[in-house]
Design a protein around this motif. Structure first.
Motif, PDB file in Angstrom:
ATOM      1  N   PRO A 240       0.809  -1.229   0.000  1.00 51.40           N
ATOM      2  CA  PRO A 240       0.000   0.000   0.000  1.00 51.40           C
ATOM      3  C   PRO A 240       0.835   1.268   0.000  1.00 51.40           C
ATOM      4  O   PRO A 240       0.325   2.353  -0.288  1.00 51.40           O
ATOM      5  CB  PRO A 240      -0.820  -0.129   1.288  1.00 51.40           C
ATOM      6  N   THR A 241       2.127   1.159   0.328  1.00 52.01           N
ATOM      7  CA  THR A 241       2.982   2.343   0.396  1.00 52.01           C
ATOM      8  C   THR A 241       3.598   2.619  -0.965  1.00 52.01           C
ATOM      9  O   THR A 241       4.308   1.768  -1.516  1.00 52.01           O
ATOM     10  CB  THR A 241       4.106   2.139   1.431  1.00 52.01           C
ATOM     11  N   PRO A 242       3.321   3.790  -1.554  1.00 51.58           N
ATOM     12  CA  PRO A 242       3.923   4.092  -2.868  1.00 51.58           C
ATOM     13  C   PRO A 242       5.439   4.181  -2.763  1.00 51.58           C
ATOM     14  O   PRO A 242       5.988   4.574  -1.733  1.00 51.58           O
ATOM     15  CB  PRO A 242       3.315   5.445  -3.235  1.00 51.58           C
ATOM     16  N   ALA A 243       6.092   3.803  -3.813  1.00 52.94           N
ATOM     17  CA  ALA A 243       7.541   3.912  -3.899  1.00 52.94           C
ATOM     18  C   ALA A 243       7.881   4.813  -5.079  1.00 52.94           C
ATOM     19  O   ALA A 243       7.030   5.157  -5.902  1.00 52.94           O
ATOM     20  CB  ALA A 243       8.174   2.534  -4.053  1.00 52.94           C
ATOM     21  N   ARG A 244       9.130   5.175  -5.141  1.00 48.60           N
ATOM     22  CA  ARG A 244       9.587   6.077  -6.196  1.00 48.60           C
ATOM     23  C   ARG A 244      10.782   5.447  -6.880  1.00 48.60           C
ATOM     24  O   ARG A 244      11.635   4.829  -6.243  1.00 48.60           O
ATOM     25  CB  ARG A 244       9.980   7.425  -5.584  1.00 48.60           C
ATOM     26  N   GLY A 245      10.838   5.592  -8.200  1.00 52.94           N
ATOM     27  CA  GLY A 245      11.969   5.057  -8.924  1.00 52.94           C
ATOM     28  C   GLY A 245      12.098   5.698 -10.299  1.00 52.94           C
ATOM     29  O   GLY A 245      11.405   6.671 -10.611  1.00 52.94           O
ATOM     30  N   THR A 246      12.988   5.143 -11.092  1.00 56.19           N
ATOM     31  CA  THR A 246      13.221   5.645 -12.445  1.00 56.19           C
ATOM     32  C   THR A 246      13.122   4.481 -13.420  1.00 56.19           C
ATOM     33  O   THR A 246      13.628   3.385 -13.131  1.00 56.19           O
ATOM     34  CB  THR A 246      14.625   6.269 -12.553  1.00 56.19           C
ATOM     35  N   LEU A 247      12.458   4.715 -14.534  1.00 57.18           N
ATOM     36  CA  LEU A 247      12.357   3.669 -15.547  1.00 57.18           C
ATOM     37  C   LEU A 247      13.730   3.464 -16.171  1.00 57.18           C
ATOM     38  O   LEU A 247      14.223   4.309 -16.915  1.00 57.18           O
ATOM     39  CB  LEU A 247      11.333   4.058 -16.606  1.00 57.18           C
ATOM     40  N   ALA A 248      14.342   2.319 -15.849  1.00 57.66           N
ATOM     41  CA  ALA A 248      15.706   2.061 -16.304  1.00 57.66           C
ATOM     42  C   ALA A 248      15.756   1.434 -17.677  1.00 57.66           C
ATOM     43  O   ALA A 248      16.732   1.593 -18.419  1.00 57.66           O
ATOM     44  CB  ALA A 248      16.420   1.162 -15.291  1.00 57.66           C
ATOM     45  N   GLU A 249      14.697   0.694 -18.030  1.00 58.62           N
ATOM     46  CA  GLU A 249      14.696  -0.036 -19.299  1.00 58.62           C
ATOM     47  C   GLU A 249      13.261  -0.160 -19.783  1.00 58.62           C
ATOM     48  O   GLU A 249      12.336  -0.341 -18.980  1.00 58.62           O
ATOM     49  CB  GLU A 249      15.319  -1.420 -19.097  1.00 58.62           C
ATOM     50  N   TRP A 250      13.062  -0.071 -21.099  1.00 58.45           N
ATOM     51  CA  TRP A 250      11.714  -0.193 -21.648  1.00 58.45           C
ATOM     52  C   TRP A 250      11.756  -0.873 -23.018  1.00 58.45           C
ATOM     53  O   TRP A 250      12.482  -0.439 -23.901  1.00 58.45           O
ATOM     54  CB  TRP A 250      11.047   1.167 -21.789  1.00 58.45           C
ATOM     55  N   ASN A 251      10.981  -1.957 -23.155  1.00 59.40           N
ATOM     56  CA  ASN A 251      10.842  -2.668 -24.428  1.00 59.40           C
ATOM     57  C   ASN A 251       9.529  -2.213 -25.058  1.00 59.40           C
ATOM     58  O   ASN A 251       8.457  -2.672 -24.662  1.00 59.40           O
ATOM     59  CB  ASN A 251      10.841  -4.182 -24.198  1.00 59.40           C
ATOM     60  N   ASP A 252       9.613  -1.318 -26.032  1.00 55.44           N
ATOM     61  CA  ASP A 252       8.410  -0.714 -26.592  1.00 55.44           C
ATOM     62  C   ASP A 252       7.565  -1.714 -27.365  1.00 55.44           C
ATOM     63  O   ASP A 252       6.337  -1.654 -27.356  1.00 55.44           O
ATOM     64  CB  ASP A 252       8.792   0.453 -27.505  1.00 55.44           C
ATOM     65  N   ASP A 253       8.225  -2.656 -28.062  1.00 55.09           N
ATOM     66  CA  ASP A 253       7.480  -3.640 -28.841  1.00 55.09           C
ATOM     67  C   ASP A 253       6.644  -4.552 -27.953  1.00 55.09           C
ATOM     68  O   ASP A 253       5.534  -4.944 -28.312  1.00 55.09           O
ATOM     69  CB  ASP A 253       8.432  -4.490 -29.685  1.00 55.09           C
ATOM     70  N   ARG A 254       7.168  -4.905 -26.797  1.00 49.97           N
ATOM     71  CA  ARG A 254       6.485  -5.862 -25.925  1.00 49.97           C
ATOM     72  C   ARG A 254       5.740  -5.193 -24.774  1.00 49.97           C
ATOM     73  O   ARG A 254       5.003  -5.848 -24.039  1.00 49.97           O
ATOM     74  CB  ARG A 254       7.491  -6.880 -25.391  1.00 49.97           C
ATOM     75  N   GLY A 255       5.931  -3.898 -24.603  1.00 55.44           N
ATOM     76  CA  GLY A 255       5.139  -3.156 -23.636  1.00 55.44           C
ATOM     77  C   GLY A 255       5.492  -3.411 -22.182  1.00 55.44           C
ATOM     78  O   GLY A 255       4.604  -3.409 -21.327  1.00 55.44           O
ATOM     79  N   PHE A 256       6.767  -3.608 -21.885  1.00 55.77           N
ATOM     80  CA  PHE A 256       7.153  -3.755 -20.481  1.00 55.77           C
ATOM     81  C   PHE A 256       8.564  -3.229 -20.283  1.00 55.77           C
ATOM     82  O   PHE A 256       9.312  -2.988 -21.234  1.00 55.77           O
ATOM     83  CB  PHE A 256       7.047  -5.214 -20.011  1.00 55.77           C
TER      84      PHE A 256
END
Length: 205
Positions: A4-20
């Motif tokens: 329930p506690t939100p966390a904070r981070g940075t998107l380090a990697e993204w696969n646009d074709d597969r959506g994750f």
């Protein structure tokens, strides 16, 4: 159960074709898996380096993933038509027009390309949506068949517009092969001089 506690981070990697992709927590620790479906009300696409608020959970396979995420900024999924693709499509359109005007190519040829390109574009768009939603995908064999039959201009446009299948191998290699084979077949069938030459070669072989 989600934390329930939100966390904070940075998107380090993204696969646009597969959506994750993966979030790097600001407080350190293992990266957190995140799927596009976890982003709250997102109409665009997250980009690497984007700050992310998220709530994590432990999946059945023991992997930590984001059950909910919100990005500070997103980029739209629609991309600009690349210079190379624009040149190919433009040159092909000019070649079709020249064929109709000066080489006795039937109007059926460009109309056929238009119909098949529309079908191919729709198929690529549907596959992209399915990839993002984790739904049933359009088989790659279907996409290749549409491209081979003459839908490759629409397929190429969809690849650039939706940033779909643009980096995946061997899909790109097979796509290029379907374009070459389609152009050769259509050139032989549509241009009388080439058709006569092909018939002469076959009959004398």
């Amino acid at each position: 159960m989600p934390n329930p506690t939100p966390a904070r981070g940075t998107l380090a990697e993204w696969n646009d074709d597969r959506g994750f992709g993966f979030i790097r927590p600001d407080g350190g620790g293992p990266r957190v898996f995140v799927h596009i479906s976890a982003f709250e009300g997102a109409r665009g696409r997250p980009a690497p380096g984007t700050p992310i608020d998220y709530r994590s959970e432990v999946a059945s396979d023991g992997r930590v993933r984001a059950a909910w995420a919100r990005a500070e900024q997103v980029r739209q999924p629609v991309g600009d038509l690349g210079t190379g693709a624009a040149f190919v499509l433009g040159a092909f359109a000019v070649a079709l027009l020249a064929g109709v005007l000066w080489f006795d190519v039937s109007f059926v040829v460009p109309l056929g390309y238009l119909a098949l390109s529309t079908a191919s574009f729709v198929a690529y768009a549907k596959d992209k949506r399915a990839a993002l939603a984790g739904a049933w995908r359009v088989p790659e064999a279907t996409l290749h068949l549409l491209d081979l039959l003459g839908g490759w201009p629409g397929g190429l446009f969809a690849q650039q517009r939706y940033r779909h299948k643009t980096r995946k191998q061997p899909f790109r290699t097979v796509f290029a092969a379907t374009v070459v084979v389609n152009l050769l077949i259509v050139a032989v069938l549509a241009v009388p001089a080439l058709r006569d030459a092909a018939i002469a070669i076959i009959t004398t072989a």
